[in-house]
Write a protein that holds these residues in place. Structure first.
Motif, PDB file in Angstrom:
ATOM      1  N   VAL A  10     -13.338  -4.963  26.584  1.00 29.79           N
ATOM      2  CA  VAL A  10     -12.358  -5.335  25.913  1.00 29.79           C
ATOM      3  C   VAL A  10     -12.864  -6.174  24.831  1.00 29.79           C
ATOM      4  O   VAL A  10     -13.548  -6.885  24.958  1.00 29.79           O
ATOM      5  N   ASP A  11     -12.410  -5.896  23.487  1.00 30.91           N
ATOM      6  CA  ASP A  11     -12.918  -6.483  22.367  1.00 30.91           C
ATOM      7  C   ASP A  11     -11.753  -7.687  22.038  1.00 30.91           C
ATOM      8  O   ASP A  11     -10.614  -7.219  21.902  1.00 30.91           O
ATOM      9  N   ILE A  12     -12.059  -8.857  22.200  1.00 31.44           N
ATOM     10  CA  ILE A  12     -11.191 -10.035  22.094  1.00 31.44           C
ATOM     11  C   ILE A  12     -11.581 -10.712  20.826  1.00 31.44           C
ATOM     12  O   ILE A  12     -12.370 -11.507  20.886  1.00 31.44           O
ATOM     13  N   SER A  13     -11.067 -10.435  19.698  1.00 30.30           N
ATOM     14  CA  SER A  13     -11.296 -11.006  18.212  1.00 30.30           C
ATOM     15  C   SER A  13     -12.852 -10.946  18.169  1.00 30.30           C
ATOM     16  O   SER A  13     -13.394 -11.958  17.689  1.00 30.30           O
ATOM     17  N   GLY A  14     -13.602  -9.745  18.330  1.00 35.06           N
ATOM     18  CA  GLY A  14     -14.986  -9.817  18.121  1.00 35.06           C
ATOM     19  C   GLY A  14     -15.818  -9.962  19.398  1.00 35.06           C
ATOM     20  O   GLY A  14     -16.929  -9.797  19.224  1.00 35.06           O
ATOM     21  N   VAL A  15     -15.427 -10.697  20.305  1.00 33.02           N
ATOM     22  CA  VAL A  15     -15.992 -10.919  21.492  1.00 33.02           C
ATOM     23  C   VAL A  15     -15.625 -10.024  22.560  1.00 33.02           C
ATOM     24  O   VAL A  15     -14.732  -9.570  22.917  1.00 33.02           O
ATOM     25  N   LYS A  16     -16.675  -9.193  22.868  1.00 32.52           N
ATOM     26  CA  LYS A  16     -16.746  -8.178  23.953  1.00 32.52           C
ATOM     27  C   LYS A  16     -16.851  -8.549  25.359  1.00 32.52           C
ATOM     28  O   LYS A  16     -18.037  -9.243  25.642  1.00 32.52           O
ATOM     29  N   ARG A  17     -15.963  -8.253  26.428  1.00 33.53           N
ATOM     30  CA  ARG A  17     -16.259  -8.722  27.568  1.00 33.53           C
ATOM     31  C   ARG A  17     -15.830  -7.735  28.680  1.00 33.53           C
ATOM     32  O   ARG A  17     -14.792  -6.894  28.276  1.00 33.53           O
ATOM     33  N   ALA A  18     -16.315  -7.711  29.762  1.00 32.71           N
ATOM     34  CA  ALA A  18     -15.774  -6.992  30.940  1.00 32.71           C
ATOM     35  C   ALA A  18     -14.288  -7.667  31.418  1.00 32.71           C
ATOM     36  O   ALA A  18     -14.226  -8.670  31.778  1.00 32.71           O
ATOM     37  N   VAL A  19     -13.337  -6.636  31.523  1.00 35.20           N
ATOM     38  CA  VAL A  19     -12.089  -6.876  32.007  1.00 35.20           C
ATOM     39  C   VAL A  19     -11.590  -6.098  33.067  1.00 35.20           C
ATOM     40  O   VAL A  19     -11.583  -4.885  32.820  1.00 35.20           O
TER      41      VAL A  19
END
Length: 96
Positions: free
Chosen positions: A22-31
Motif C-alpha cells: 500500500v502506498d501511503i503518501s509515498g511510503v510503501k508498506r505491507a498491509v
C-alpha cells in the motif's frame, strides 16, 4: 488518538495471506487486507483501491474523494506529520 490513514493498494504481495503493498503518501508498506475482502470483492480486485490503514490492517475501503478529503484534513490538523513519522520509522523495505 489512533488514526486511519488513507493509502492506495498498488500490489498484492501474498494472495494466500492477504497481504498487499500500500502506498501511503509515498511510503510503501505491507498491509493485511483481510478486513476488506469478501465474495464480492476478492483479493485480486483490490489493486488501486483506497483504504484506511490502521496498525498494519486495511480497516475499510474508501473512495478517492474521501481519501483526498481525509488527507487534506489530517494535514490541516497537523497530525499527519506525526503519523507519517511513525509509519516511516516502521517502514519495511519491499521490492518494487
Amino acid at each position: 488518538m489512533c488514526l486511519g490513514i488513507p493509502g492506495q493498494i498498488i500490489e498484492i504481495i501474498d494472495k494466500d495471506n492477504m497481504i498487499a503493498k500500500v502506498d501511503i503518501s509515498g511510503v510503501k508498506r505491507a498491509v493485511n487486507i483481510i478486513c476488506i475482502i469478501d465474495d464480492e470483492h476478492p483479493v485480486e480486485s483490490c489493486i488501486d483501491d483506497w483504504v484506511l490503514v490502521h496498525v498494519g490492517f486495511a480497516m475499510s475501503r474508501i473512495d478517492d474523494d474521501e481519501a483526498q478529503k481525509t488527507l487534506a484534513l489530517l494535514n490541516e490538523l497537523g497530525e499527519f506529520q506525526e503519523e507519517m513519522a511513525a509509519i516511516k520509522a516502521s517502514q519495511v523495505d519491499l521490492e518494487d
